[in-house]
Design a protein around this motif. Structure first.
Motif, PDB file in Angstrom:
ATOM      1  N   LEU A 285       0.830  -1.203   0.000  1.00 21.02           N
ATOM      2  CA  LEU A 285       0.000   0.000   0.000  1.00 21.02           C
ATOM      3  C   LEU A 285       0.869   1.259   0.000  1.00 21.02           C
ATOM      4  CD1 LEU A 285      -2.917   0.804  -0.007  1.00 21.02           C
ATOM      5  CD2 LEU A 285      -2.980   0.550   2.479  1.00 21.02           C
TER       6      LEU A 285
ATOM      7  N   GLU B 120       0.679   4.041  -2.846  1.00 18.50           N
ATOM      8  CA  GLU B 120       0.323   5.449  -2.612  1.00 18.50           C
ATOM      9  C   GLU B 120       1.396   6.374  -3.189  1.00 18.50           C
ATOM     10  OE1 GLU B 120      -2.418   6.582  -1.360  1.00 18.50           O
ATOM     11  OE2 GLU B 120      -3.291   4.998  -0.151  1.00 18.50           O
TER      12      GLU B 120
ATOM     13  N   ALA C 279      -8.145  -0.277  -4.446  1.00 21.79           N
ATOM     14  CA  ALA C 279      -8.565  -0.066  -3.054  1.00 21.79           C
ATOM     15  C   ALA C 279      -9.503  -1.178  -2.598  1.00 21.79           C
ATOM     16  CB  ALA C 279      -9.241   1.295  -2.903  1.00 21.79           C
TER      17      ALA C 279
ATOM     18  N   TYR D 276      -7.334  -4.262  -1.921  1.00 21.25           N
ATOM     19  CA  TYR D 276      -6.574  -4.119  -0.667  1.00 21.25           C
ATOM     20  C   TYR D 276      -7.512  -4.270   0.537  1.00 21.25           C
ATOM     21  CZ  TYR D 276      -2.943  -1.969  -3.637  1.00 21.25           C
ATOM     22  OH  TYR D 276      -2.007  -1.697  -4.600  1.00 21.25           O
ATOM     23  N   ARG D 277      -8.732  -3.762   0.403  1.00 19.19           N
ATOM     24  CA  ARG D 277      -9.685  -3.814   1.517  1.00 19.19           C
ATOM     25  C   ARG D 277     -10.073  -5.263   1.839  1.00 19.19           C
ATOM     26  NH1 ARG D 277     -13.068  -0.485  -0.534  1.00 19.19           N
ATOM     27  NH2 ARG D 277     -12.183   1.432   0.307  1.00 19.19           N
TER      28      ARG D 277
ATOM     29  N   LEU E   1      -7.770   3.491   3.129  1.00 16.74           N
ATOM     30  CA  LEU E   1      -8.518   3.052   1.949  1.00 16.74           C
ATOM     31  C   LEU E   1      -9.866   3.775   1.841  1.00 16.74           C
ATOM     32  CD1 LEU E   1      -7.767  -0.770   1.975  1.00 16.74           C
ATOM     33  CD2 LEU E   1      -6.871   0.947   0.388  1.00 16.74           C
TER      34      LEU E   1
ATOM     35  N   THR F 269      -9.348   6.916  -0.062  1.00 16.17           N
ATOM     36  CA  THR F 269      -8.550   6.795  -1.288  1.00 16.17           C
ATOM     37  C   THR F 269      -9.419   6.592  -2.517  1.00 16.17           C
ATOM     38  OG1 THR F 269      -6.658   5.820  -0.146  1.00 16.17           O
ATOM     39  CG2 THR F 269      -6.858   5.312  -2.485  1.00 16.17           C
TER      40      THR F 269
END
Lengths: 231, 231
Positions: B30, B34, B120, B123-124, B144, B147
């Motif tokens: 992450l 970013e 996102a 990743y979540r 997140l 984002t």
């Protein structure tokens, strides 16, 4: 010398006294300057040779953007339209950056250190002549205190010169070009913006103007020496 | 499936319990995600047709950088070297961005909206399977949440399609390419990083995995529809 744009637009609900033109001009100039500095540093971060360097330049870029936001909030508070305030300076600042696009990482470091500090010194000389006390003046001076240090550039450039002394000549020429292009655009702004020029002319005599110029160039010379470059 | 890098380095003065590998991997992934999102958005801001658009994209870029800093602070707190945590993901993320450089402003908006939101969501799904409660898990989920909204992209893309309906086809193909390239790189990460893959495989059965994939693609379909594009 003609003022080419109309007076600042006041939006309804204005909570502050109508600002003078020189304050509006300096805020607009600095706002657009911070926005373009953000873009350029963030773009140059792609050229960084290490992850550490990339993060250092990206952090500087993010700081410039927070300055930009602070100045925009001050323009809002004064009831001045942001775009209107920035408009006169878009041409000169874009021309400056287009004519000084760094060809490599070292050139971008020299530009971040030499270019931004000389601009900050120039803006500071103007800001100190704004009506005082005023929140705009204090904001500009505090933003400038936090701008353009780029001390890490000194280490990187000195290290590169140690490895290969011939880069010093190229970078010294590059710094001279930066100063020349900056003066060209400053001159262009000066012709159009009577209020800003008035602050400096208002210092009264040529000796005082020469003292300002000498202070800026002396500080520039010290930065060039810190980089290991001849001014 | 092999773990190609050594375990995370613990620096002296470690104040937190040794983190599990999946947490370190997700933070590293992450963080570098970013940082590259920051670079890309700040670069793409140069293509913006108006000052307002430039400011909107620059603000998103600055927000990504503050997420990056928050994740780096969490890695510090865990006593994990930042570069070590990010290293396994530099190759895949760089390859993704190099293969999906937007050719114009509309492509950069679609990438910011479609690409960042699908990442996102992915990743979540991983973060929700980290050991709970943990500060790392909460931080990732809060980053997140903040984002990849890019709601302004929806207005801009819809307006462009209204003016010229033929751009819809081109942008729909572009979005499909983004998803394809993202899956290619996600697959590459999965092969190398057992701990991350383990979290998803740990859901137990193929039905549960299919449900995750379906959730992500359904949300993607809703975003494509919001843009006025066929998924």
């Amino acid at each position: 010398m003609t003022q080419t744009s109309s007076p600042p637009t006041h939006v309804p609900g204005d909570r502050a006294a109508p600002p003078d033109q020189a304050t509006v001009d300096l805020l607009g100039l600095l706002a657009y300057g911070e926005l373009t500095a953000f873009e350029r540093m963030a773009t140059d971060a792609r050229m960084s040779p290490t992850l550490d360097d990339k993060i250092a330049l990206a952090a500087m870029a993010a700081a410039e953007f927070s300055h930009f936001q602070a100045i925009c909030e001050e323009l809002d508070r004064l009831g001045v339209d942001r775009e209107h305030a920035m408009a006169p300076f878009i041409g000169p600042l874009t021309a400056f950056h287009n004519s000084t696009a760094p060809a490599d990482w070292l050139e971008s470091l020299v530009k971040a250190y030499v270019g931004d500090n000389i601009a900050a010194d120039f803006y500071r000389e103007i800001a100190e002549r704004l009506p005082s006390p005023s929140p705009s003046r204090e904001l500009v001076l505090s933003v400038l205190d936090d701008t353009g240090h780029a001390a890490f550039a000194v280490d990187r450039v000195r290290a590169a010169i140690e490895v290969n002394p011939t880069v010093a000549g190229r970078l010294a020429l590059w710094a001279r070009r930066l100063v020349g292009e900056a003066l060209t655009q400053a001159q262009r702004v000066g012709v159009d913006r009577d209020a800003l020029t008035g602050l400096l002319v208002g210092v009264g005599d040529l000796d005082a103007l020469a003292a300002i110029f000498n202070r800026i160039m002396a500080a520039h010379g010290r930065r060039m020496a810190a980089l290991g470059l001849s001014a």
